[in-house]
Design an enzyme around this catalytic site. Structure first.
Site, PDB file in Angstrom:
ATOM      1  N   SER A  20       1.700  -4.657  -5.314  1.00 23.51           N
ATOM      2  CA  SER A  20       2.041  -5.642  -6.329  1.00 23.51           C
ATOM      3  C   SER A  20       0.933  -5.675  -7.368  1.00 23.51           C
ATOM      4  O   SER A  20      -0.221  -5.349  -7.063  1.00 23.51           O
ATOM      5  CB  SER A  20       2.170  -7.023  -5.670  1.00 23.51           C
ATOM      6  OG  SER A  20       2.207  -8.051  -6.634  1.00 23.51           O
ATOM      7  N   TYR A  62      -1.835 -13.489  -0.584  1.00 23.91           N
ATOM      8  CA  TYR A  62      -0.870 -12.463  -0.930  1.00 23.91           C
ATOM      9  C   TYR A  62      -1.551 -11.360  -1.757  1.00 23.91           C
ATOM     10  O   TYR A  62      -1.418 -10.176  -1.478  1.00 23.91           O
ATOM     11  CB  TYR A  62       0.305 -13.063  -1.711  1.00 23.91           C
ATOM     12  CG  TYR A  62       1.291 -12.028  -2.216  1.00 23.91           C
ATOM     13  CD1 TYR A  62       2.209 -11.455  -1.351  1.00 23.91           C
ATOM     14  CD2 TYR A  62       1.277 -11.626  -3.551  1.00 23.91           C
ATOM     15  CE1 TYR A  62       3.102 -10.488  -1.819  1.00 23.91           C
ATOM     16  CE2 TYR A  62       2.164 -10.682  -4.018  1.00 23.91           C
ATOM     17  CZ  TYR A  62       3.079 -10.113  -3.140  1.00 23.91           C
ATOM     18  OH  TYR A  62       3.968  -9.160  -3.597  1.00 23.91           O
TER      19      TYR A  62
END
Length: 172
Positions: A150, A163
């Site tokens: 990501s 995350y």
């Protein structure tokens, strides 16, 4: 129809293949002729994705689906063995399964919440790739290991630092 790759007869595992990016990957792989085993953590969603993909590619025998918690070592090893039994040798593995955080600031985050995200996003990639690499080495044909990360890995993620950290680990 334009087909940039011919993956006929190639077996591929896609974790998190029951939705989003993983479902798109599975769809493209099937369109290129691959046999695909999708893994998801929810039975109904995973079966619905399998049925959708089978209808789209017109050959249900090329699509297999399993429920697997990629953060559980035993489940990953079993799912990989079942995938091989269903689709034959695996030539590529896409570690795409992932979870996001619950939007907590670091000072309010529990260790359990931090570990929940790392367990799936980091340990899940490791366990999946280890099973795939062992299989690929054993059948002697090599293969490809691909992980989904990501932009949070390099840009950070507000109220989601665990995350971002997990995706940073995946890019490393």
């Amino acid at each position: 129809m334009y087909q940039p790759f011919d993956l006929s007869g190639r077996g591929v595992v896609v974790t998190g293949g029951n939705g989003g990016i993983g479902l798109g990957m599975a769809r493209a792989l099937l369109a290129s002729g691959a046999k695909v085993s999708i893994w998801g953590n929810r039975a109904e969603k995973t079966e619905a994705a399998r049925a959708q993909l089978a209808a789209e590619c017109g050959d249900a025998s090329r699509v297999h689906a399993l429920v697997c918690d990629v953060g559980d070592e035993a489940q990953v090893d079993i799912a990989f063995a079942q995938s091989v039994a269903a689709i034959g040798n695996v030539h590529a593995c896409f570690a795409n399964a992932g979870v996001s955080g619950k939007g907590n600031m670091v000072m309010d985050m529990t260790l359990d919440e931090f570990r929940r995200v790392q367990r799936i996003n980091v340990e899940g990639v490791f366990l999946t790739f280890r099973a795939a690499a062992r299989h690929m080495a054993a059948h002697g044909q090599g293969g490809s290991l691909v992980a989904t990360a990501s932009t949070a890995a390099v840009e950070g993620a507000a109220r989601n630092s665990h995350y971002g950290a997990s995706k940073g680990a995946v890019t490393a």
